[in-house]
Design an enzyme around this catalytic site. Structure first.
Site, PDB file in Angstrom:
ATOM      1  N   THR A  50       0.826  -1.204   0.000  1.00  0.00           N
ATOM      2  CA  THR A  50       0.000   0.000   0.000  1.00  0.00           C
ATOM      3  C   THR A  50       0.863   1.258   0.000  1.00  0.00           C
ATOM      4  OG1 THR A  50      -1.775  -1.142   1.180  1.00  0.00           O
ATOM      5  CG2 THR A  50      -1.805   1.264   1.228  1.00  0.00           C
ATOM      6  N   CYS A  51       1.964   1.219   0.716  1.00  0.00           N
ATOM      7  CA  CYS A  51       2.859   2.380   0.788  1.00  0.00           C
ATOM      8  C   CYS A  51       3.425   2.720  -0.579  1.00  0.00           C
ATOM      9  CB  CYS A  51       4.003   2.100   1.768  1.00  0.00           C
ATOM     10  SG  CYS A  51       3.448   1.626   3.420  1.00  0.00           S
ATOM     11  N   SER A  52       3.778   1.692  -1.362  1.00  0.00           N
ATOM     12  CA  SER A  52       4.418   1.906  -2.656  1.00  0.00           C
ATOM     13  C   SER A  52       3.428   2.141  -3.781  1.00  0.00           C
ATOM     14  CB  SER A  52       5.301   0.707  -3.013  1.00  0.00           C
ATOM     15  OG  SER A  52       6.399   0.603  -2.133  1.00  0.00           O
TER      16      SER A  52
END
Length: 245
Positions: free
Chosen positions: A51-53
């Site tokens: 999700t962060c990337s």
């Protein structure tokens, strides 16, 4: 799970970050990052994680011009990772609009009251996902993800924080060009977009799949096909007409 803390109205923790820049170690303090500035911060569980990337970091990078136009001086991405990991992640994400802050020991995150235990995933202690607006070192607004199992991503996104700063802020257009390698009409369409100052994603399609893909998404079989903010504009001629209007 320890109760997460909202620190609106308080100062950010006084921390020294160890940063590797141009193959040299540097000490960066919270004073360096926040003093006399309006700063957007978003913090996440880990570099290179899904999700962060795929969503969290890219959207802040994409909306950075809109943040800057609305009085924000810098955008910080904080994670409990070392500086080498954060530097490589920035290169991988082409995150030129962001300042990567390696909170390797978790001191800043712990001071924020948002250091959580993720040993069940083999992560050790990491940051809970949140965002905030900080003015001259004082936290004005925080968006902390709900305290529920997993890795919720509902309120700390870039759009939510930008809407808080200015609900009428003009966001960058999202442009995609479905193109054919070596196609002069595709080159003309992209040149027109360049003239308009629009950043775009170029999706080249080979002969095997081009007709099926373009037929499915655009109802046309020829390249280029240009979309702006989810709306089909069409061919190079259509793009030219669109901007003349």
């Amino acid at each position: 799970m320890t109760q997460l803390q909202n620190r609106e109205g308080q100062r950010v923790p006084d921390v020294v970050f160890r940063v590797r820049d141009n193959n040299e170690w540097q000490n960066v303090t919270t004073g360096d990052l926040f003093a006399g500035k309006t700063v957007v911060v978003f913090s996440l569980p880990g570099a290179f994680t899904p999700t962060c990337s795929s969503t969290h970091l890219p959207r802040y990078n994409e909306l950075a011009p809109a943040f800057f136009e609305n009085g924000v001086d810098s955008i910080l991405c904080v994670s409990v990772n070392d500086t080498f990991v954060m530097n490589e992640w920035a290169k991988d994400q082409e995150a030129q609009n962001l300042v990567m802050v390696p909170d390797g020991n978790g001191d800043f995150t712990e001071g924020m009251g948002l250091l959580v235990d993720k040993t069940d995933l083999g992560f050790g202690r990491r940051s809970w996902r949140y965002s905030m607006l900080v003015k001259d070192g004082v936290i004005e607004k925080m968006f902390i993800e709900p305290q529920e199992p997993g890795d919720p991503f509902k309120v700390s996104d870039a759009d939510t924080l930008l809407d808080y700063i200015n609900k009428d802020a003009k966001k960058p257009d999202q442009v995609v060009v479905f193109s054919k390698p070596g196609c002069p009409h595709c080159a003309r369409a992209k040149a027109i977009l360049d003239e308009q100052g629009l950043a775009y994603v170029d999706v080249p399609l080979d002969n095997k799949i081009r007709g099926k893909v373009l037929g499915a998404v655009a109802g046309q079989m020829t390249a280029p096909q240009v979309f702006i903010n989810g709306t089909l504009i069409g061919s190079a001629d259509d793009v030219e007409t669109y901007f003349k209007r």
